[in-house]
Design an enzyme around this catalytic site. Structure first.
Site, PDB file in Angstrom:
ATOM      1  N   HIS A 164     -15.798 -22.693   4.545  1.00 38.73           N
ATOM      2  CA  HIS A 164     -16.737 -23.738   4.137  1.00 38.73           C
ATOM      3  C   HIS A 164     -16.473 -24.983   4.963  1.00 38.73           C
ATOM      4  O   HIS A 164     -15.324 -25.331   5.241  1.00 38.73           O
ATOM      5  CB  HIS A 164     -16.563 -24.038   2.652  1.00 38.73           C
ATOM      6  CG  HIS A 164     -17.629 -24.925   2.084  1.00 38.73           C
ATOM      7  ND1 HIS A 164     -18.955 -24.552   2.031  1.00 38.73           N
ATOM      8  CD2 HIS A 164     -17.571 -26.175   1.562  1.00 38.73           C
ATOM      9  CE1 HIS A 164     -19.658 -25.535   1.470  1.00 38.73           C
ATOM     10  NE2 HIS A 164     -18.837 -26.527   1.196  1.00 38.73           N
TER      11      HIS A 164
ATOM     12  N   CYS B  82      -4.671  -0.279   0.143  1.00 40.55           N
ATOM     13  CA  CYS B  82      -5.263  -1.398   0.888  1.00 40.55           C
ATOM     14  C   CYS B  82      -6.778  -1.251   0.985  1.00 40.55           C
ATOM     15  O   CYS B  82      -7.323  -0.156   0.925  1.00 40.55           O
ATOM     16  CB  CYS B  82      -4.650  -1.493   2.286  1.00 40.55           C
ATOM     17  SG  CYS B  82      -4.894  -0.031   3.308  1.00 40.55           S
TER      18      CYS B  82
ATOM     19  N   CYS C 187       0.840  -1.193   0.000  1.00 40.90           N
ATOM     20  CA  CYS C 187       0.000   0.000   0.000  1.00 40.90           C
ATOM     21  C   CYS C 187       0.879   1.249   0.000  1.00 40.90           C
ATOM     22  O   CYS C 187       1.871   1.323   0.724  1.00 40.90           O
ATOM     23  CB  CYS C 187      -0.917  -0.010   1.223  1.00 40.90           C
ATOM     24  SG  CYS C 187      -1.949   1.472   1.392  1.00 40.90           S
TER      25      CYS C 187
ATOM     26  N   CYS D  51       0.353   2.890   3.763  1.00 44.42           N
ATOM     27  CA  CYS D  51       0.592   2.252   5.060  1.00 44.42           C
ATOM     28  C   CYS D  51       1.499   1.033   4.994  1.00 44.42           C
ATOM     29  O   CYS D  51       1.623   0.307   5.984  1.00 44.42           O
ATOM     30  CB  CYS D  51      -0.734   1.869   5.711  1.00 44.42           C
ATOM     31  SG  CYS D  51      -1.618   0.540   4.856  1.00 44.42           S
TER      32      CYS D  51
ATOM     33  N   HIS E 115      -7.546   2.536   2.765  1.00 48.74           N
ATOM     34  CA  HIS E 115      -6.965   3.637   1.994  1.00 48.74           C
ATOM     35  C   HIS E 115      -7.469   3.665   0.554  1.00 48.74           C
ATOM     36  O   HIS E 115      -7.489   4.738  -0.071  1.00 48.74           O
ATOM     37  CB  HIS E 115      -5.438   3.532   2.025  1.00 48.74           C
ATOM     38  CG  HIS E 115      -4.864   3.862   3.365  1.00 48.74           C
ATOM     39  ND1 HIS E 115      -3.827   3.145   3.945  1.00 48.74           N
ATOM     40  CD2 HIS E 115      -5.200   4.819   4.277  1.00 48.74           C
ATOM     41  CE1 HIS E 115      -3.539   3.657   5.126  1.00 48.74           C
ATOM     42  NE2 HIS E 115      -4.361   4.668   5.360  1.00 48.74           N
TER      43      HIS E 115
ATOM     44  N   CYS F  86     -23.528 -24.493   5.151  1.00 47.85           N
ATOM     45  CA  CYS F  86     -22.771 -25.743   5.169  1.00 47.85           C
ATOM     46  C   CYS F  86     -22.585 -26.262   6.594  1.00 47.85           C
ATOM     47  O   CYS F  86     -22.458 -27.463   6.812  1.00 47.85           O
ATOM     48  CB  CYS F  86     -21.425 -25.561   4.487  1.00 47.85           C
ATOM     49  SG  CYS F  86     -20.497 -24.130   5.067  1.00 47.85           S
TER      50      CYS F  86
END
Length: 828
Positions: free
Chosen positions: A818, A212, A192, A195, A225, A328
C-alpha cells in the site's frame, strides 16, 4: 394530460435514443465534476449521449449541443430513526429506479436508508416529468428511460465490486470430518513436513498436516505442498498458521478454490490442541506477553501515525482520494502533483477555458479529467467540516462518524490507463512508473501550451572515460527522476544487524519463535555518495582503441529542476532473478544542497574520445564482400540461449547480450526488462548508428558518418505526407534512431522551431518575480548547446531543496502493499 406530454416531447423525439450494446451510461458521476445522484443538485443524464452532468455543468452541455432532454437522478440518504432494526437491510423506495447504481459513500447499511427519485427535464425551461410515467409518455421515451435506469454504471465493469471481496462461509465448515490421529500443533517452530520451509505454512483441518503454500512471482510463498496434499487426500480446508488470533484466522478451501469463512474454526483448531482465546503475541524468548504489555508498533501504525491525537482537516487542498481497488499508487501521485502550483495553475486556473473547449465526450479528454480532479481536490467542495449540530449530536452519542466525502477518480484512471497492459488492470502498480506515465501524458497534451511537467525536467551529464587511454566523452540526457541506490554496506547499525542474524539462525535451529526484526539504517548521504561514485563499465567499447576495454561512468547535474523527484531503489533482483524489496530505513533530510554536484563539462587537459562507430553486425547473406573485413561483434551465445529459454525473443536476447558487452545473463536480463516495450524490441540486431546517446551537435560533424545522420528517405516521405515539415520530420527521425512510431510521438511532443523560438523570446521578455524563474528562462541556450530550440525547455535553479512530499510503500513484497503520501502544507 397524456396527449399534452406527447405533444410536448414531439419536437425532441429525434434526439432521444435508447442505449445500445456498448453505450456507456454515466449515471453515477458528472463528467466535469464529482457530483452524483447523492449531491444536492443530483445528476442530469443526457438522453442522447448518456453523459452525466452536475447542476452547474448541464447548462454548458445544453448550450454546446442543443440537446434539451435530460434525465434527472436524485438519491436521498438519511439516517434511520432511533429504534430502527439494527441489522435490517437499508430500505429502498422505488428500488427499481436506480438498479445497479452503487453508493458513492461508505454507508453502514444498518444505519441508513435511501430513497431514489427520477424525472425527465426539458431545457431551457426546466420542465419536469416525474418517472415512471408509462401511461402518459410515448412508447419510445418510456423504453429509453427504462433502459437508462436499468443500464449498468459506465465504470461498473472496470472495477471490482469492492476493495476486498466478501468472503463466504465454506460448505465444508459444518460437516468437516477431523481424524482422531493424536496430532497436536506446537505454538511455534512450525515447518513444512515435506520441504522444511518455515514460511507461508498451512494446517490442514482434517488430519493436522502442516505444509507450505504455493509459490508467488515475488519470491514469497512455498512449494505448493499443501495443494499437493489436498489432491492426494481430498481434505478440503486449511488454515494459515501465522494468522490465528482470538478474532479468527485465514481459512482456504481447496475444493472451492477461494478464501472462506469457518464459523466453527475454534472447535476445529481445538482438535489439534490450539486454543484460539489463548493466542497472544510472543516475545523473543518465546514466552507469552502479558495482556497489559505494550505490543510492538508495526510499520503500518507508524506511517499512519496510529495512537497520535490527530486533528481532522477540511477545505481546499485537504480532500481525500478514494481507493478504487489497488489504486493507491494513483491517489498518492495525484495528491502530490496537485500540491504543486504549476499543475494547479495549468488545470485549475484554466478550468473554465478547459471545460468550455472540451470535446463532445469530456470523459475521453485528458485536460478535462485532470482539471476535474484538480478542482475536486482544491475546491474544498468535497471536504466540508461537519455542521455544529452534527458535532453536538455525535458528542451526545459518544461517537464520531463524520468522514470526508472525498473523490473517486474513476474517469481519469480509465482514461490514463487505456491501452496500458499494467495500469489498465486492477493489480497494484509502481508509483514511480505511474508518475513517469502521467508526465508523458502531460507532455503529449501540452504541445504548444504551458507544460506543468517543466518543473521536473532536468539535464544529466554523463562522463564516460576509457580506462586505458584516459580519453573521455561527455553526453547529456533529459530526465525527470533521479534513482538513488541504497548501499546496505553503509548501514550505521551493522553490529545490531549481525546480532539479529545470529539470533534468527539460532531460533531456526532450536525451533523457537524468531526475534523481533532489525532494519538496516542507512544515512541519506550514503545514498547520494553511491550515486556520484564512478560506475565501472567492463568491456566498454572504446572508440580510441577500436576495441572493447574497461571504462567508468560518472553522472552530474547539468541543470537543477524546480522540483526534484528522488527514488530510493529499495528493490533488487535476487540470485534467482526474482524481484525483492530491501527492508531498510533511510532518514531523508528536510533540506538538501546539491550544488556541489553541478556538471563542469570538458575540463582543461581532458581529451575526447573519437566519434566513431562500433562494429556493424552484417546479415549472414550479405553480398557486399567489400565489407567482409569488418569483424562481427562477439556475442556470448550461451547467455543468449539462457535468456531465450525464459521465453524472450531470440533477436531481443542477442541485442541484450551485445548492448551489455557480454557481461553475463543478469545484466542482459535487466536490459530486456528496460526495453521490452520498445517497438523494435524483437527486431534483428543492426547497428546503423550505434553512438552513445545524445552526442552534442558540436561533435557530430567531426566523426559522424552519413549512415547515422541521414534518415531513410522513405521514412521522411511518410512523415511529410502527413503534413509535417521536412526539416521537422528529419529532426524527429534523428532523435528516435529512425523509428517511425517514436518519431511521430516526438513530433507531437516537440513544437516546431519557430514556435519554440517565439516561446523562448516570450519567456526572456516576461518579468520574473524570483531568481528561480529568471535562471530558468535562459537555460536552453546555456545549459544545452547540443539541443536546438525545438527540444524540451529545461529550467535551472541553484540546486537547493526543501522536503516537500514523500510517498512510502508499505509491505515486504514488490507485487503488493500500500502507498501512503505525506505532503507539507502551511508549514505542517
Amino acid at each position: 394530460m397524456a396527449a399534452d406530454l406527447g405533444e410536448l416531447l414531439v419536437p425532441f423525439m429525434p434526439t432521444i435514443r435508447v442505449p445500445r450494446t456498448g453505450d456507456r451510461v454515466f449515471k453515477s458521476e458528472c463528467v466535469f465534476s464529482f457530483d452524483s445522484p447523492e449531491s444536492e443538485g443530483g445528476l442530469y443524464v443526457c438522453m442522447n449521449t448518456f453523459l452525466g452532468f452536475g447542476r452547474e455543468h448541464v447548462e454548458r452541455h445544453y448550450r454546446k449541443t442543443g440537446q434539451s432532454v435530460y434525465m434527472h437522478l436524485k438519491r436521498h440518504v438519511k439516517e434511520k430513526a432511533t429504534g430502527a432494526a439494527g441489522g435490517a437491510v437499508p430500505r429502498r423506495r422505488n428500488g427499481k429506479v436506480f438498479l445497479d447504481l452503487e453508493l458513492n459513500r461508505d454507508f453502514n447499511g444498518e444505519d441508513y436508508e435511501y430513497e431514489d427519485e427520477a424525472k425527465l427535464v426539458i431545457f431551457p425551461d426546466h420542465f419536469e416529468i416525474p418517472l415512471p410515467n408509462i401511461e402518459e409518455l410515448p412508447a419510445l421515451v418510456t423504453i429509453a428511460c427504462d433502459a437508462v435506469l436499468n443500464a449498468p454504471s459506465a465504470f461498473k465493469k472496470q472495477e471490482p465490486e469492492s476493495w476486498e471481496e466478501e468472503i463466504q462461509v465454506s460448505r465444508h465448515a459444518r460437516s468437516l470430518r477431523q481424524l482422531d490421529n493424536g496430532v497436536r500443533i506446537l505454538p511455534s517452530g512450525w515447518k513444512c513436513q515435506k520441504c522444511e520451509m518455515r514460511e507461508n505454512l498451512w494446517l490442514n483441518l482434517t488430519d493436522g498436516a502442516v505444509l507450505c503454500g504455493k509459490w508467488f512471482f515475488d519470491g514469497s510463498g512455498g512449494n505448493g505442498h499443501a495443494l499437493e496434499h489436498y489432491r492426494e487426500t481430498n481434505y478440503p480446508l486449511a488454515v494459515k498458521l501465522d494468522t490465528i488470533t482470538p478474532d479468527g484466522a485465514d481459512v482456504y478451501s481447496f475444493e472451492e478454490e477461494e478464501a472462506v469463512l469457518d464459523p466453527h474454526i475454534s472447535e476445529h483448531l481445538a482438535h489439534f490442541g490450539i486454543d484460539m482465546l489463548q493466542m497472544q503475541k510472543r516475545t523473543e524468548n518465546g514466552h507469552h506477553t502479558d495482556n497489559n504489555s505494550r505490543p510492538r508498533v508495526s510499520e503500518w501504525e507508524v506511517i499512519q501515525e496510529s495512537g497520535m491525537k490527530l486533528k481532522a482537516v477540511f477545505g481546499s487542498g485537504y480532500t481525500g482520494i478514494k481507493n478504487l481497488g489497488n489504486s493507491c499508487y494513483l491517489g498518492t501521485v495525484m495528491q502530490v502533483l496537485f500540491s504543486i502550483p504549476d499543475f494547479q495553475r495549468m488545470y485549475v486556473g484554466n478550468l473554465q477555458r478547459i471545460f468550455d473547449y472540451s470535446p463532445l465526450d469530456p470523459s475521453q479528454d485528458f485536460a478535462t479529467q485532470m482539471a476535474k480532479l484538480g478542482h475536486g481536490l482544491l475546491s474544498g467542495q468535497y471536504s466540508k467540516p461537519p455542521m455544529k449540530s452534527e458535532l453536538i449530536e455525535q458528542v451526545m452519542k459518544e461517537e464520531y462518524k463524520h468522514q470526508q466525502k472525498g473523490v473517486s477518480p474513476r474517469m481519469l484512471k480509465a482514461l490514463v490507463s487505456r491501452g496500458h497492459p499494467e495500469f489498465s488492470s486492477n493489480r497494484q502498480q509502481d508509483a514511480q512508473e505511474f508518475l513517469l506515465h502521467i508526465i508523458n501524458l502531460v507532455e503529449r497534451n501540452s504541445a504548444g501550451s504551458e507544460n506543468p511537467s517543466d518543473v521536473f525536467r532536468f539535464l544529466v551529464e554523463e562522463r564516460v572515460q576509457c580506462c586505458q587511454t584516459r580519453r573521455v566523452r561527455y553526453t547529456q540526457r533529459v530526465d525527470y527522476c533521479i534513482q538513488l541506490p541504497a548501499p546496505i554496506e553503509a548501514a550505521t547499525n551493522r553490529e545490531e544487524l549481525l546480532a539479529y542474524e545470529a539470533k534468527r539462525k539460532d531460533a531456526e535451529e532450536n525451533m523457537r519463535a524468531p526475534p523481533e526484526p532489525v532494519r538496516a539504517r542507512i544515512p541519506f548521504t550514503a545514498c547520494l555518495q553511491a550515486f556520484t561514485e564512478p560506475e565501472n563499465v567492463p568491456d566498454f567499447w572504446s572508440s580510441a582503441l577500436q576495441a572493447k576495454s574497461a571504462g567508468v561512468k560518472t553522472s552530474r547535474f547539468s541543470s537543477f529542476p524546480e522540483y526534484l523527484v528522488l527514488q530510493i531503489k529499495k528493490f533488487t533482483f535476487g540470485v534467482d532473478w526474482v524481484p525483492k524489496k530491501l527492508d531498510l530505513a533511510i532518514d531523508v533530510p528536510d533540506f538538501l544542497d546539491l550544488s556541489r554536484l553541478r556538471a563542469t563539462g570538458l575540463q582543461a587537459g581532458e581529451e575526447e574520445l573519437p566519434d566513431l562507430l562500433p562494429p556493424i553486425v552484417l546479415p549472414e547473406d550479405t553480398r557486399d564482400n567489400s565489407m567482409g573485413s569488418i569483424d562481427s561483434p562477439e556475442i556470448d551465445e550461451a547467455a543468449v540461449m539462457q535468456l531465450a529459454e525464459m521465453g524472450f525473443p531470440l533477436e531481443a536476447c542477442r541485442k541484450a547480450v551485445y548492448y551489455t558487452g557480454n557481461m553475463g545473463p543478469e545484466m542482459a536480463f535487466n536490459w530486456i526488462i528496460a526495453h521490452m516495450e520498445e517497438p523494435d524490441f524483437a527486431e534483428p540486431l543492426t547497428l546503423p548508428s550505434m553512438m552513445d546517446p545524445g552526442p552534442s551537435t558540436s561533435e557530430s560533424p567531426m566523426g559522424a558518418t552519413s549512415l547515422g545522420n541521414s534518415p531513410p528517405e522513405e521514412s521522411v516521405a511518410i512523415l511529410t505526407s502527413m503534413g509535417f515539415p521536412r526539416a521537422h520530420s528529419i529532426q524527429a527521425l534523428k532523435a528516435t534512431n529512425n523509428n517511425l512510431e517514436r518519431a511521430l510521438d516526438w513530433i507531437f511532443t516537440h513544437p516546431e522551431e519557430e514556435e519554440s523560438d517565439a516561446l523562448s523570446d516570450m519567456a526572456d521578455t516576461e518579468p520574473n518575480d524570483n531568481a528561480f524563474s529568471n535562471a530558468n528562462s535562459h537555460s536552453d541556450s546555456t545549459l544545452s548547446p547540443d539541443r536546438d530550440t525545438s527540444g524540451p525547455r529545461v529550467k535551472d535553479g541553484p540546486g537547493r531543496y526543501e522536503l516537500f512530499a514523500f510517498i512510502s510503500h508499505m509491505g515486504a513484497s514488490t507485487m503488493s502493499g500500500h502507498y501512503v503520501c505525506h505532503i507539507k502544507k502551511e508549514g505542517r
